[in-house]
Structure formats: C-alpha cells, structure tokens
Design a protein around this motif. Sequence first.
Motif, short mmCIF file in Angstrom:
data_model
loop_
_atom_site.label_atom_id
_atom_site.label_comp_id
_atom_site.label_asym_id
_atom_site.label_seq_id
_atom_site.Cartn_x
_atom_site.Cartn_y
_atom_site.Cartn_z
N VAL A 128 56.59 -15.99 35.00
CA VAL A 128 56.84 -16.27 36.41
C VAL A 128 58.33 -16.12 36.72
O VAL A 128 58.73 -15.51 37.72
CB VAL A 128 56.35 -17.68 36.77
CG1 VAL A 128 56.83 -18.08 38.16
CG2 VAL A 128 54.83 -17.75 36.70
N LEU A 164 47.96 -16.08 37.00
CA LEU A 164 48.96 -15.12 37.44
C LEU A 164 48.23 -13.97 38.11
O LEU A 164 47.31 -13.38 37.52
CB LEU A 164 49.77 -14.59 36.24
CG LEU A 164 50.64 -15.63 35.50
CD1 LEU A 164 51.18 -15.04 34.22
CD2 LEU A 164 51.77 -16.09 36.40
N CYS A 217 51.41 -16.95 41.76
CA CYS A 217 50.82 -17.74 40.68
C CYS A 217 50.14 -18.96 41.28
O CYS A 217 50.56 -19.49 42.31
CB CYS A 217 51.87 -18.13 39.65
SG CYS A 217 53.11 -19.30 40.25
#
Length: 993
Positions: free
Chosen positions: A737, A763, A754
């Motif tokens: 992320v 994700l 996400c």
Amino acid sequence: MLLLLWFLLISPHLVVSLNQEGLLLQQIKHSFDDPDGALSNWNNRDDNPCNWYGIKCDSVTGSVNSVDLSNTNIAGPFPTLLCNLQNVSFISLFNNSINSSLPEEISTCVNLQHLNLAQNLLVGPLPSSLSDIPNLRHLDFTGNNFSGDIPTSLGRFPKLEVLSLVGNLFNGTIPSFLGNISTLKQLNLSYNPFAPSQIPPDLGNLINLEVLWFTQCNLVGQIPDSLGMLQSLLDLDLAINSLHGPIPKSITNLSSVVQIELYNNSLSGGFPPGMSNLKALRRLDASMNDLNGTIPEELCGLSLESLNLYENRLEGPLPESIVKSPNLYELKLFQNQLTGELPKELGTNSPLKTIDVSQNQFSGNIPVNLCANGSLQELLLISNMFTGQIPESLGHCLSLTRVRMMGNRLSGEVPLAFWGLPHIYLLDLVGNLLSGEISTMIQGASNLSVLLLSKNQFTGNIPDEIGFVENLVEFSGCDNQLSGSLPASLMKLTGLTTLDLHNNVLSGELPSGFRLLKELNELNFANNELSGEIPAEIGSLPVLNYLDLSGNFFSGNIPLELQSLKLNRFNLSNNHLSGDLPPLYDKEIYRDSFLGNPGLCGDLPDLCPRGSSEAKNQGFVWLLRSIFVLAGLVFIIGVGWFYTKYRNFKKMNNGIDKSKWSLTSFHKLGFSEYEILDCLDEDNVIGSGASGKVYKAVLSNGEVVAVKKLWGGSKKEDSSGDIEKDQVSDNGFEAEVETLGKIRHKNIVKLWCCCTTRDCKLLVYEYMPNGSLGDLLHSSKAGLLEWLIRYKIAVDAAEGLSYLHHDCVPSIVHRDVKSNNILLDGEFGARVADFGVAKVVDMVGKGQKSMSVIAGSCGYIAPEYAYTLRVNEKSDIYSFGVVILELVTGRLPIDPEFGEKDLVKWVCTTLDQKGVDHVLDSKLDSCFKEEICKVLNIGLLCTSPLPINRPSMRRVVKMLQEVGLESKPRNEKKDGKLTPYYYEDASDQGSVA
C-alpha cells in the motif's frame, strides 16, 4: 640400408617420440572439457610441446616454463599434474570454468612465481599450503567462490608481491597477519562479505605496498594512522564501507599516492592540513560522507584530474586555486553548502568534461570559459543562485550532451546557438527568469530527448522547427507566456511521452494528428486560450493517463472516444463544452472534471442549470414514475428483503461482514467496497499464492479489476510462529500500500484502493487480461509471445524498474523481481507488480540496507544478497537479468534439467560448451537472432556475479532501446504489420548526479 630407410620413411612415429613433459600435458588435456578445441594442437606427433598453444619453453633447457590457457573456455578441476612440470614458473587459467576446490597439492609447484586462476568457479576454503610455494610472487583468485576465513598461513609468504582475492565469498574478518607479507605491492580484497572488520593497523608495515583495494569489505571503525606509513602507495580505495571518524592527518604523508577513493562511508570532520603534500594526487573521491568545513586551497592547488566531494556538508567558496589544475576533467560537488562565485577562469586551463555543483548556494554569473577547451559534456548547476545570462560561449560548446540549470535566477535571452547544440540530449532550464523566444535553430538539436523550459518568461510562438527534433521524448514549457497556435509539426514527434504547456497564452485550435503520438502518457494544455473542438483521436492514444484541457475555450461535444482512455487525471472543466456527458463519465466521481461548462448536461446535480418549464416537466415525469414504482413496491420490497438476508447470511458464512470494512482509495473510483465484496466468490478465483487468493471482479459499470485477498489468523490463539507469519503478512500489506499508493507510472501496476477489516485485507488492482509473464511464457501458450512482444515486455518492465530506482524519491528496491510479478495487459504491455517486500532505500544511508531475512524467489536472488542480506538496486538488476534470460531462452529459472545449476549458470555453461543456438528459445523466429543475442548479452551483464559490473536500470533501459533503434530499418515491417519502435529515454530527471 635401402630397406631400412624405406621403413623409417613410412613410419615416422617410430622416429619421433614425445618427451616426458609433452606426455604429461597430454594427460592434463584429457582431464579438461575443451568445447572450443583450444588444445587441438596438443598432439603426439611432436617431439616436444614447446609449439603447442599456451605453452612456452626455456630457450636454453627446452623445458616448459609457462602454461597460459586464459580465455580458452576449458572446464574441469585444477590439474595438479601441472606441478610435475619441474620448471614451470607461470600458470594462468584466467576466465575459464575451472571448478571444484583447489587441492593442497598445489604447493608442489615449487618453482611457481605467477598463479592466475581469476574468473573461474572454484569453491571452498583456500589451501593453507599456498605459502609453501617459496618463490610465488603473483597470486590472483579474483571472481571465484572461495569462502570461509583467509588461512593464517598466508601471512608467511616470503616473496609475494600481488595478492588479489576480489569478488569471492570470504566471510571471516580481515586478518592482521597480512601485514607480515612485507614484500606485498598489491593487496586486493574488495567485494567480499567479510564480517564487520576494522582495517588492521598492521597493514602499515607493508612499506612496499602500491595498491590497497578494500572496496565493499564491510569495514567499520576509523581509518588507522598507520596507513600514513605506506610511502609507496599509489592507490588507496576504501569506498562503500561503514568507516567513520575523521580523515587521519597521516594520510597527507602519502607523497606517492595518485588515487584516493573514500566515497560512501560515514567519515566526518574537515580535510586535514597538509594536503599540499600529495603532489602526485590525480583523483580524490570522498563523496557521500559527512565531511564538513571548507575545501582547502592547498587541495585545489594540486594537479587533480577528478575531484568528487558530493553529498557532504562542505561550506564556503570553491578555492580559486582549482583553476590551476591543468588536467582537471571531472568536478562533482553537488549536495553541499558551498557559497560564493565559481572561479571566473574555471575551465580556461583544464579539459573539463563534467561539472556538477548542483544543490549548493553558488551565486554570480556562470563562468564564460567552462568550455574553453571544447571538452565539456555535462554541466549541472541545479538549485543554486546563479544570476545573469547564459554565456554566449556555451552556444558554441558543441561537445555538450547534458545541461541542467533548473532552480536559479538566470535571466535574459538564451543564446540562439545554444538552442541548436547537436549532441545535447537533456536541456533543463526550469525555474529561472529567462525570456525571449524558442529559437528556430532548435532544429539543429538532433539528439535532444528532453526539453524542460517550465517556470520562466519565454514568449512568442513555438517554432515549426521543433518538429525536426525527432528524438524528443518530453517537452515541458508550462508557466511561461508562450503564444500563438500549436505547430502542426508537433505531431511528427512520435516518441513524445509528455507534452505539458499549461499556464501559457496559446490560442487557436489543436492540430490534427494526435493519433500518431502512440507513446504519449501526459497531455496538459490547461489554462491557455485554445478553442475549437476536442479532437476525437485523442481517445485512440493507448498509454495516455493524464489529460488536462481545463481553463480554455474548447466547445462542442465531448468525444465519446475519450471513454477508451485509462486516466489517472482527467479535467475538462472551465471550457465552453456542451451536450451530454459520455456514459462512462456521467458519474459523481467525475463531477469536478466538467465544472464550469454551462452547456454540459448529465445526471450530475448542478452540472447543467435547468429552466422552470423543464422543472415542471421533470415533476410530471417524476409523478408518473412514482405511480409505477408504487404498483410494484410491495413485490420489490419482499424480494429485496429476502435477497438481502440471503446474501448477508452467505457472506457472513464466508467470513465477510460488510459493515466492518473501511476503504482507502488512491484514484477516483467508480465503485464501492460493497461491490468488490460481492465479487469475492470461489468461482472468480484466478490465482492463489502464499499470501492469499486473487479474484477477478466484474463491476456494474463494466470495468474489471483484480482483488488480492490477504488473510491473517487469530493471533491470540496461534503459536508464536503464526504470529510471526501474521506480522510478515501485515508488513507485506503495508509495504504494498505504501509503495503502490504513491506511484504513477504506465509500467507499474495501478493500485485502485485497499479495503481492510481486523482480520482481512483486500488490495484492488487494475486487471491484467493476459496474466503474468511467467504463467504465459512457461505454458502451452508461449507461442503467443513472438520476439517483438517479448522485447516490448523487457523494455516495459525495465522502464518500470528504472522509475522505481531513479525517479522515486527516495528510491525503491522491489526485492522480488521475477516473471510471475510482471503482469501483461490486453496488448501485452508489461506492468511490474507485487510490492509486498519492496523497500525504500535511503540514499543518505549509502543506498543499501541489511535485512533480517532473504526476500525474493529461488533462481532470481542475487548471489551477494543471499550471503550479505544487503539490499540495493543491484539486487533487482540481477533478478531482472534472470527475467531477460527467461524471455530469450524460454526456460524456467530453476529446472531439474539444469542439475545443481540455475538458469544463469546453465546459460553461461551452455554458451561456453555448445554455442548460442543451444541457448535461444526454438520458438523464436531466427530472423531476429541478431537482436535476440544483443538482449541476451544485456541479460548476462545484469547477472554479473560482481554487483559493480551490473549496469544501472537506467542504463539497461537505454541499452534495450538501442537494440530496438538499431533493428528499426530492418524490422520495420513483418507480415504486413508495423513493428513497435522504442525511443531513447535520456531524461534521468530524478537524479542530480
């Protein structure tokens, strides 16, 4: 008599008898694998071996005294029989495939003086008996796989002058007993994974030492004063270590030293007094340390050729005495705190090629004589306070290739000739006060790739002649006062990736021909006075992801063709557009993209003003709709209630509770987390790995995304091992992320958003229809990947990694580059994916980090990473080299057919023994053999055992693109279809150096 003579004539082998040394060499020949026939003339038809390849004999005694089989491609263990040649003094088997361990019996070569086994495949510890060879003077084991400790016995050499153990796997400490070899002239231990070691003070006893090469040896502590006793030293190289403390005063006693390399350590303090004693010094590199104080006048008074002091904390002016260095060709002082003016005569007396004083506080005018000797190639003055005009003399500096003057206070007009320098590929004038027009002489800049003119005061038209700059990749001229219409010749720049001219006063209609700009990634004409309709052909640009035409006078409808684009930035606001919105963009998330267009109509509130009569009609329509809705309301509510209860029950059974999910987006989304959750069905699984499953999600708007689902167990009930596993999973999620959330590049997979709960993380990526390169390449569908597609994949992936290494600040190391982490879109465009183990590299921390565990995949892990756990870009480059070898050979990185070898070693061995035809994938068209071989060589360069020999990713991109450029005329057409061309990208914007 006649009968005997006749018998001797027909039986010459009975007369000629090979001597004992020849017979011995025959035995040695049979112990080697000799695929190239290098030893073919070692035959028994001679009476002695003195004329055999690689063999030399003493002119008096006729006995063998030299065996030199360097670069012959032979393989096998070291032949101890060589030691039975009583008078042999020289043995070199350099750059072969000598393998196994080196036997203790080598000490029986009692007359040996020179032994060179560099660049072979020897393993295990060094024989302790080596020092028993009494006359040995030269010992070179560079580039093998020797490991363990350096044996104590090596300190007993009586006559050794050269000891080179560079690029092995020694992992003990650097021993002090090496200081006992008083005859040493060269001590080379670089590029070994030694345990943290201090420089032994005993090395100061080596009074005959000329070369001390300890690069990347894991050195710690301070530089000992005793090194100042090395009066014969010519080359001192202690670079890429963890040395700290000051540069010792004793170093000024090295009156013979020619080169000092101290870069990439943590040295502090200023330069010691007495630097003027280093009369012979030609190269000094103390960059990337923590040095402070001023650059001493006496240092610059030396006859330096190269001075690298960048990335320190040096302050004060550059001494005037620098102009007295008659051989100075390289001056790199960037990222310091230097002040004052550059010496006015700088360049007058020296053949300067490179000047980089970026990110200092220099002021005043740019010296006019920088190119007085006609050699200057790179001039980098980024982020200083230079004033005045660009010197007229630089317009006549035909050798210039790279100029960056961004972030100064330069003013006035750019010299006309400066625009047309023939070899310049990067011209960066951003953020100054420069004025005047872009000269028509720019047509002479035939090599120009990147033109950056933003944030100046340039005026006038963009000249038609810019269309002659065929290699132009990026043109950024925003925040100026450029006027007039855009020249149609811009459409000739088919390699253009960025065209940014926002905040000018450009007018007129856009020229036709945008469909030709197939590489265009960013198009920004915001805040000009452009008019007419938006060309529909912009919608055909395959890689465009940034489109901003806001703040102009565009009119007419929005072309429906724009729906084909996959945009990160889309803005058509504040124009005179009218009509309906294209269906794809008629959504709330795109509302801001269309504000300020009174004629646009859509279902978005307040986007299009409505009159009173229209409001009445809408009210009547609403009433009719209400009647029909009420008629079926009971039925719909009943069915809806039942369906909702059933879905909730099903999802709860799958461990998903929608009410507890939170969403973090990184782009404008046309969907919600609930729509994603509805697609997490086993029927939609398209992949599975150690971290979880991957789903294909088809959304209501027709868009397709890929969802990676990472599960974590219940920590309170799991064992410690499970908790650790959860922690790794959490770290992987956070790394991915953190990394992908801020990256915007056409060759990096896009992370849409996400979704997280306490025990589950999702994700959401863009969907890649062709899956991973690894799955496709090593399957029955590999035939789809013809050479041009494989080449394109290599270039795309290289550009993605180059962006991570060079354009991200700080740079990012992927750490798990492999073919399964390179995803392919519908047109086989490649995206680098899976950043779960990626690491940010702190360049101030010397570009490398030690990790507690090895990350990566078997067959792709760089050898030095496996034994040092040090992370840097070179690890990714090795892994990418393996991917290139996969593309060229079609083989897996690890295959039972290879035995104990991996793909890299198999390729090297097969090339040596059988030739290139046994390496290349038989599915590839032989008409591309020349290009494939060039790409193969790039892959081998990337997988070099020594990290220092691997090119940077920027260099890899350039080499791959050069392959495409060289093959362009010959491969222009194949089967009636045009092949893709690749431009040369020389931008390297993210790097000061």
